[in-house]
Design a protein around this motif. Sequence first.
Motif, PDB file in Angstrom:
ATOM      1  N   PHE A 231       0.843  -1.316  -0.022  1.00  0.00           N
ATOM      2  CA  PHE A 231       0.114   0.066   0.026  1.00  0.00           C
ATOM      3  C   PHE A 231       1.004   1.247   0.139  1.00  0.00           C
ATOM      4  O   PHE A 231       1.999   1.258   0.338  1.00  0.00           O
ATOM      5  N   ASP A 232       0.317   2.388  -0.523  1.00  0.00           N
ATOM      6  CA  ASP A 232       1.215   3.774  -0.460  1.00  0.00           C
ATOM      7  C   ASP A 232       1.103   4.336   0.854  1.00  0.00           C
ATOM      8  O   ASP A 232       1.145   5.653   0.704  1.00  0.00           O
ATOM      9  N   ILE A 233       1.095   3.976   1.904  1.00  0.00           N
ATOM     10  CA  ILE A 233       1.112   4.503   3.117  1.00  0.00           C
ATOM     11  C   ILE A 233       1.935   3.767   4.258  1.00  0.00           C
ATOM     12  O   ILE A 233       2.244   2.544   3.908  1.00  0.00           O
ATOM     13  N   GLU A 234       2.953   4.389   4.902  1.00  0.00           N
ATOM     14  CA  GLU A 234       3.612   3.885   6.013  1.00  0.00           C
ATOM     15  C   GLU A 234       3.055   4.277   7.207  1.00  0.00           C
ATOM     16  O   GLU A 234       2.857   5.222   7.717  1.00  0.00           O
ATOM     17  N   ILE A 235       2.952   3.122   7.981  1.00  0.00           N
ATOM     18  CA  ILE A 235       2.495   3.241   9.459  1.00  0.00           C
ATOM     19  C   ILE A 235       3.599   3.583  10.387  1.00  0.00           C
ATOM     20  O   ILE A 235       4.642   2.920  10.452  1.00  0.00           O
ATOM     21  N   LYS A 236       3.591   4.299  11.233  1.00  0.00           N
ATOM     22  CA  LYS A 236       4.345   5.075  11.945  1.00  0.00           C
ATOM     23  C   LYS A 236       4.124   4.556  13.531  1.00  0.00           C
ATOM     24  O   LYS A 236       4.975   4.253  14.487  1.00  0.00           O
ATOM     25  N   GLU A 237       2.937   4.561  13.871  1.00  0.00           N
ATOM     26  CA  GLU A 237       2.483   4.339  15.198  1.00  0.00           C
ATOM     27  C   GLU A 237       1.159   3.441  15.109  1.00  0.00           C
ATOM     28  O   GLU A 237       0.383   3.423  14.300  1.00  0.00           O
ATOM     29  N   ALA A 238       1.137   2.450  16.078  1.00  0.00           N
ATOM     30  CA  ALA A 238      -0.350   1.708  16.155  1.00  0.00           C
ATOM     31  C   ALA A 238      -0.385   1.384  17.637  1.00  0.00           C
ATOM     32  O   ALA A 238       0.376   1.331  18.449  1.00  0.00           O
ATOM     33  N   SER A 239      -1.875   1.423  18.103  1.00  0.00           N
ATOM     34  CA  SER A 239      -2.213   0.939  19.257  1.00  0.00           C
ATOM     35  C   SER A 239      -3.669   0.376  19.110  1.00  0.00           C
ATOM     36  O   SER A 239      -4.524   1.313  18.706  1.00  0.00           O
ATOM     37  N   GLY A 240      -3.995  -0.698  19.800  1.00  0.00           N
ATOM     38  CA  GLY A 240      -5.227  -1.289  19.648  1.00  0.00           C
ATOM     39  C   GLY A 240      -5.644  -1.475  18.157  1.00  0.00           C
ATOM     40  O   GLY A 240      -4.822  -2.178  17.684  1.00  0.00           O
ATOM     41  N   THR A 241      -6.846  -0.967  17.887  1.00  0.00           N
ATOM     42  CA  THR A 241      -7.211  -1.163  16.404  1.00  0.00           C
ATOM     43  C   THR A 241      -6.914  -0.031  15.740  1.00  0.00           C
ATOM     44  O   THR A 241      -7.091  -0.018  14.146  1.00  0.00           O
ATOM     45  N   VAL A 242      -6.270   1.036  15.978  1.00  0.00           N
ATOM     46  CA  VAL A 242      -5.891   2.186  15.373  1.00  0.00           C
ATOM     47  C   VAL A 242      -4.572   2.338  14.980  1.00  0.00           C
ATOM     48  O   VAL A 242      -3.667   2.193  15.804  1.00  0.00           O
ATOM     49  N   VAL A 243      -4.306   2.801  13.882  1.00  0.00           N
ATOM     50  CA  VAL A 243      -2.741   2.971  13.108  1.00  0.00           C
ATOM     51  C   VAL A 243      -2.646   4.342  12.741  1.00  0.00           C
ATOM     52  O   VAL A 243      -3.884   4.752  11.979  1.00  0.00           O
TER      53      VAL A 243
END
Length: 384
Positions: free
Chosen positions: A11-23
Amino acid sequence: MTHLFPTYQRFDIEIKEASGTVVTDSQGNTYLDFISGIAVCNLGHRHPAVQKSIEEQLQKVWHLSNLFPLSLQEEVASQLVKHSSGDAVFFCNSGAEANEAAIKMARKYTNKQKIITFKQSFHGRTFATMSATGQEKIQAGFGPLLPEFIYLPYNDMKALQEAMDDSVAAIMVEVIQGEGGVVPAEAAFLQEIQNLCKQSDTLFIVDEVQTGIGRTGKAFAYQHHNLSPDIITAAKGLGSGLPVGAMIGKAKLIDTFGPGSHGTTFGGNPISLASAKATLAIIFDDVFLQDVEKKGSYFIHKLEKVVEGYAFVTAIRGNGLMIGMECGEQQALIIEKLREKGLLTLPAGPTVVRLLPPLTVTYEEIDDALSIMKEVLEEVALPV
């Protein structure tokens, strides 16, 4: 320019943080994550109890190798045995490695080579597990495969009965084909596999890499069908994101894997097992699993209402919080539009949108996801 082999369509997004169900991505956009690392983060991202267990182990020892006993391995193995039909566990690093171990075990124990698997199955990308996988696109370009695998139509009782004889070492099956399109096995089909295996001194192997560790509302998905497989393989949800896999087998198989018969440097690593111990303590709880079943039923029922009237959506399939929406050639567009509106989903085959929320997802988050899906389906249905 990237220095990575282009083995993934990213995908064309980079995940930097994540907690629970939310990134959260690098641009600060937030998403509901209904991929969960492909059914890996079953407790959501960075569950506090799992993180605490990992941090405590980091202060003790990171790696020793399997030359030394490790009480953590015994503790996690005891939980897997307690909640399955197995009696002993081999720890490895992934689902493919767990299935590789199962294939080796089946051939060595039975002294037979033939293994039956099913079309559209997925068991991994090593040579043995790729050979076990009933999808040509996974096998293409790699030359001769490991011999003696037979691919039968899934849920085809007659084909199964005709192919079965005393030369078969094992039948290997997914209770729900994940990569094959979120397609559940029929209860009678699974029961017939078990019956035929008992009649022919054949091992019954259930691949629970994606369906196991609470994903369907049971510790393992086969438990919905009153089965007792000889071997169960697990990985994905076992370590909440840390690499760990397991092959769980019955007592009769224990002597087959004696010293020197199989092994792994990193399998059963203390850090991964600390994560697994905390993960199983939460998921292998009857109240937690019942809650997963309730959420899954709620999600499927509500989704069936949402898709009414959209002719391109032809089926909703799955069990617990493993759900597939059959939507034909609109699949890729739907996944893209869902992502643009803040909901991450993934494909299962060329025509199915796969939904794998954390097992800790709230009803409010499910409702939010359903609202986004309704918006997207409406947009896709509108004439251009």
